[in-house]
Design an enzyme around this catalytic site. Structure first.
Site, short mmCIF file in Angstrom:
data_model
loop_
_atom_site.label_atom_id
_atom_site.label_comp_id
_atom_site.label_asym_id
_atom_site.label_seq_id
_atom_site.Cartn_x
_atom_site.Cartn_y
_atom_site.Cartn_z
N SER A 53 0.80 -1.23 0.00
CA SER A 53 0.00 0.00 0.00
C SER A 53 0.83 1.27 0.00
CB SER A 53 -0.93 0.01 1.23
OG SER A 53 -0.16 -0.10 2.42
N HIS A 292 -0.37 5.92 6.70
CA HIS A 292 0.01 5.63 5.32
C HIS A 292 0.42 6.94 4.64
CE1 HIS A 292 -1.71 1.68 5.88
NE2 HIS A 292 -1.22 1.33 4.69
#
Length: 313
Positions: A53, A292
């Site tokens: 990711s 993230h």
């Protein structure tokens, strides 16, 4: 007090669970220059980007690609690199939740199946970037455990300022992170050998992880609140550095390049203001994935890859 502490732990766990859900139920050390190999040789041939990711740019708009469950962004670092280099033959097979095993096996996502990522490589491939390993280490699991240990420690009146470190070094989790790291190292060695076999003419770059947390734990006190103990901020940061160190060693052993995204990301961790950080905190900006990279982070990582290739950006 007990209720507030439990709520703080729940916030961390919910955040890490959200990341794991975005990563299909699974999800980094400053060393040296941006890469172990720098050259201004023009990139020719097809470009294939593989990874997890942090590569795919999960939840960063615009999202696209197939399968949709991989969470690929049109402004993730591979897309920016391809655009900067003017590469028309570009394939992005990165996928949220990917582990090293899914470089050579299919990955089930929440919305579709991603074929084995290395299947995209071939004799015509000229450049491969690979960013993977964080899910093998179980980084989100570690963060969740740190939240639980902090609450448990506080409620029982313990004196340690790093209960999570104690759990992983002297408690029930003793040696667990090291075992996961060793297993990831071994799988990555095999995957890199396979990548070189499938794309013998390609330049292969193994991309490290940007700094999630600051080197000074005090700077994160307000952002993390009661979620993670102050001493464990340093501990978690050390685990990320160990992961990056392993990736660097593995790249060197395999004869491929290593891209250091940690060093250029210092001062851009999740505890920085929104217009500075590369990584989103637990209370991520609307629509983005906690813990993230955001679009700024993907730009920074693209800059590190381009620098490793000897290209201006």
């Amino acid at each position: 007090m007990r209720r507030r502490l439990l709520a703080a732990a729940a916030a961390v766990l919910i955040g890490t669970a959200a990341c794991s859900a975005a990563e299909t139920s699974r999800t980094p050390g400053p060393e040296g220059p941006a890469s172990s190999s720098r050259s201004a040789t023009p990139v020719t041939g097809a470009y294939v980007a593989a990874g997890d990711s942090f590569t795919s740019g999960v939840q960063i708009p615009p999202q696209g690609g197939s399968p949709q469950g991989c969470g690929r962004s049109g402004v993730n670092y591979p897309s920016l690199v391809a655009r900067q280099l003017g590469l028309k033959d570009f394939t992005d097979v990165s996928c949220s939740g990917a582990r090293t095993t899914e470089l050579t096996t299919a990955q089930q996502t929440g919305n579709g199946v991603n074929p084995p990522q290395l299947d995209a490589l071939g004799p015509e491939t000229g450049l491969v970037t690979l960013g993977i390993g964080g899910n093998d280490l179980g980084f989100m699991d570690v963060l969740g455990r740190c939240a639980v240990e902090n609450v448990r420690h506080t409620l029982t009146g313990g004196s340690s300022d790093a209960p999570c470190r104690s759990y992983y070094t002297d408690g029930a989790g003793r040696g667990e992170i090291g075992r996961r790291l060793q297993a990831a190292d071994e799988r990555l060695a095999a995957a890199l050998a396979e990548a070189k076999r499938r794309a013998p003419q390609a330049r292969v770059l193994l991309v490290g992880y940007p700094a999630l947390l600051p080197q000074d734990p005090a700077r994160c006190a307000q952002t993390l609140g009661n979620g993670i103990a102050a001493g464990d901020v340093e501990f978690v940061g050390a685990q990320e550095q160990q992961l990056n160190a392993m990736l660097r060693r593995r790249a060197e052993a395999a004869g491929v390049g290593f891209v250091d995204t940690y060093t250029p990301s210092l001062g851009h961790d999740l505890c920085e203001p929104q217009d500075t950080r590369w990584i989103e905190p637990l209370s991520a900006a609307a629509g983005l994935a906690p813990i993230h990279p955001n679009a700024l982070g993907e730009q920074g990582m693209a800059g590190a890859v381009l620098a490793a290739l000897g290209q201006a950006h």
